[in-house]
Design a protein around this motif. Structure first.
Motif, short mmCIF file in Angstrom:
data_model
loop_
_atom_site.label_atom_id
_atom_site.label_comp_id
_atom_site.label_asym_id
_atom_site.label_seq_id
_atom_site.Cartn_x
_atom_site.Cartn_y
_atom_site.Cartn_z
N ARG A 110 0.84 -1.21 0.00
CA ARG A 110 0.00 0.00 0.00
C ARG A 110 0.87 1.25 0.00
O ARG A 110 0.52 2.26 -0.61
CB ARG A 110 -0.91 -0.01 1.23
CG ARG A 110 -2.01 -1.07 1.14
CD ARG A 110 -2.79 -1.17 2.44
NE ARG A 110 -3.86 -2.15 2.33
CZ ARG A 110 -4.60 -2.55 3.35
NH1 ARG A 110 -4.40 -2.07 4.55
NH2 ARG A 110 -5.55 -3.44 3.16
N SER A 196 -10.67 -10.48 12.66
CA SER A 196 -10.59 -9.06 12.31
C SER A 196 -9.50 -8.44 13.18
O SER A 196 -8.96 -9.11 14.07
CB SER A 196 -11.98 -8.49 12.62
OG SER A 196 -12.05 -7.15 12.50
N GLN A 200 -11.47 -3.97 16.24
CA GLN A 200 -12.74 -4.12 15.52
C GLN A 200 -13.57 -5.24 16.13
O GLN A 200 -14.80 -5.16 16.17
CB GLN A 200 -12.47 -4.40 14.04
CG GLN A 200 -11.83 -3.23 13.34
CD GLN A 200 -11.34 -3.57 11.95
OE1 GLN A 200 -11.87 -4.45 11.29
NE2 GLN A 200 -10.31 -2.89 11.51
N1 LIG Z 1 -6.87 -3.01 9.08
C1 LIG Z 1 -7.25 -3.94 8.06
C2 LIG Z 1 -8.74 -4.26 8.09
C3 LIG Z 1 -9.59 -3.06 7.94
C4 LIG Z 1 -11.03 -3.31 7.53
O1 LIG Z 1 -11.37 -2.82 6.48
N2 LIG Z 1 -11.85 -4.04 8.28
C5 LIG Z 1 -13.21 -4.37 7.98
C6 LIG Z 1 -13.83 -4.97 9.23
S1 LIG Z 1 -14.25 -3.76 10.46
C7 LIG Z 1 -14.05 -3.19 7.56
O2 LIG Z 1 -13.65 -2.07 7.70
N3 LIG Z 1 -15.27 -3.42 7.07
C8 LIG Z 1 -16.26 -2.44 6.75
C9 LIG Z 1 -16.49 -2.18 5.32
O3 LIG Z 1 -15.73 -2.61 4.44
O4 LIG Z 1 -17.47 -1.47 5.02
C10 LIG Z 1 -6.88 -3.39 6.69
O5 LIG Z 1 -6.43 -2.25 6.60
O6 LIG Z 1 -7.01 -4.11 5.70
#
Ligand SMILES: N[C@@H](CCC(=O)N[C@@H](CS)C(=O)NCC(=O)O)C(=O)O
Length: 340
Positions: A110, A196, A200
């Motif tokens: 990233r 997760s 979270q």
């Molecule tokens: N920290 C991790 C995970 C972050 C993440 O996106 N987690 C999910 C679980 S809370 C999320 O945000 N989901 C909500 C969505 O995509 O709307 C990343 O950067 O990839």
């Protein structure tokens, strides 16, 4: 001889001068628009979620507000764009937002190939698992053969594979695009475990119908340094977002809070406090901001510790121990370079 040695330095200064005198394109665009566009999570307690009146709350949201305070002297000059995990990086790359402040893990890919820059670490996190208490499991190493609910487009999905492979265990993943779908599937019993970032998991647990019937297992299977992200190619904007967090961490370290900053600005004899609050030096100007930049952040949003406690601390439903997010001087990892 002397002359030839001096010449390249003089040329270099001339070459640098115009660039140094210009503000970066993002700062100019944000100022011309009159507000910051900040990408956030659509609903993650403690990090970013709208309250009953529609006001955005959370540590990630407060970082957006702090950048607005630094740029405009007004923390309210920000508009929030709720983004899913899948949408967030593209929204930043395409210029739809100026800043992404959304529980996003700093990774090599990233930070390089995707054309982005992480500006710091607002929250040191790590991945974990939640299971139903009546499963009788107290270690993730007992999950051999389990089905695991996980969200796609995240580091979570990648770490899950690594962890089971590294421990010679089998699993089947039940994959979703949205957080709500992942949690609903877990609650409906479609998988044995939910995985997760641990912060979270705590936020998701308080949304379940019977939170006490679920446990977060003790294993932390990855490093998830979460932080704000900007695009490559605008060093001045990168500096502003980076120093916004550093100002908040330095303020905590120096004991400067939203409540005492006005008084400290008048009375403090400590040179570090005086520089931070803009009484001495031109530190704000160096960032192409006003010398009140940090004062505005601290009085309107707070220092790092205040922001952590307000959103995630013991008096909130999240009730997260500061742990690694304590200041370095208190056994944690939060550390900021000096304002000097
Ligand atoms: N920290 C991790 C995970 C972050 C993440 O996106 N987690 C999910 C679980 S809370 C999320 O945000 N989901 C909500 C969505 O995509 O709307 C990343 O950067 O990839």
């Amino acid at each position: 001889m002397k002359r030839t040695r001096l010449l390249p330095a003089a040329l270099l200064l001339t070459a640098l001068a115009p660039a140094a005198a210009l503000a970066g394109p993002t700062l100019d665009a944000v100022k011309a628009r009159g507000h910051l566009r900040c990408g956030v999570h659509p609903g993650l307690a403690g990090f970013s979620s709208p309250d009953a009146k529609g006001n955005w709350m959370g540590i990630d949201v407060d970082i957006c507000r702090a950048v607005a305070a630094a740029v405009f002297g007004d923390a309210s000059k920000v508009r929030f764009t709720p983004l899913s995990a899948k949408e967030r990086l593209t929204a930043l790359q395409s210029g739809e937002i100026d800043l992404l402040s959304r529980n996003t893990t700093w990774t090599l890919t990233r930070d390089s190939a995707l054309g982005l820059n992480f500006t710091g670490i607002t929250y040191y996190d790590g991945q974990g698992f939640m299971v139903r208490r009546d499963l009788g499991i107290d270690s993730a190493l007992e999950l051999d053969g389990a089905s695991v609910c996980v969200q796609t487009g995240t580091t979570t999905e990648l770490n899950l594979g690594d962890y089971f492979r590294a421990n010679g265990m089998e699993y089947s993943s039940v994959v979703f695009e949205k957080d709500d779908e992942t949690v609903a599937a877990y609650e409906a019993g479609r998988c044995d475990a939910l995985t997760s970032d641990r912060s979270q998991l705590y936020a998701q647990r308080i949304k379940l119908s019977d939170p006490k019937a679920h446990v977060v297992l003790p294993q932390v299977i990855s490093k998830e340094p979460l932080g704000p992200v900007v695009r490559h190619g605008d060093d001045e904007w990168f500096d502003i977002v980076k120093w916004t967090l550093f100002a908040m961490v330095n303020a905590e370290e120096l004991g400067v809070t939203s409540a005492n900053a006005a008084e400290r600005r008048k009375d403090s004899k400590n040179p570090a406090v005086r520089r931070l609050l803009g009484v001495e030096g031109d530190k704000g100007k160096d960032l192409k901001l006003s010398n009140d930049w940090a004062y505005d952040i601290i009085t309107q949003v707070g220092n790092y510790g205040e922001v952590f406690e307000r959103n995630l601390g013991a008096d909130t439903p999240m009730d997260i121990d500061r742990g690694l997010n304590r200041l370095w001087s208190q056994g944690g990892l939060q550390y900021a370079p000096p304002v000097r």
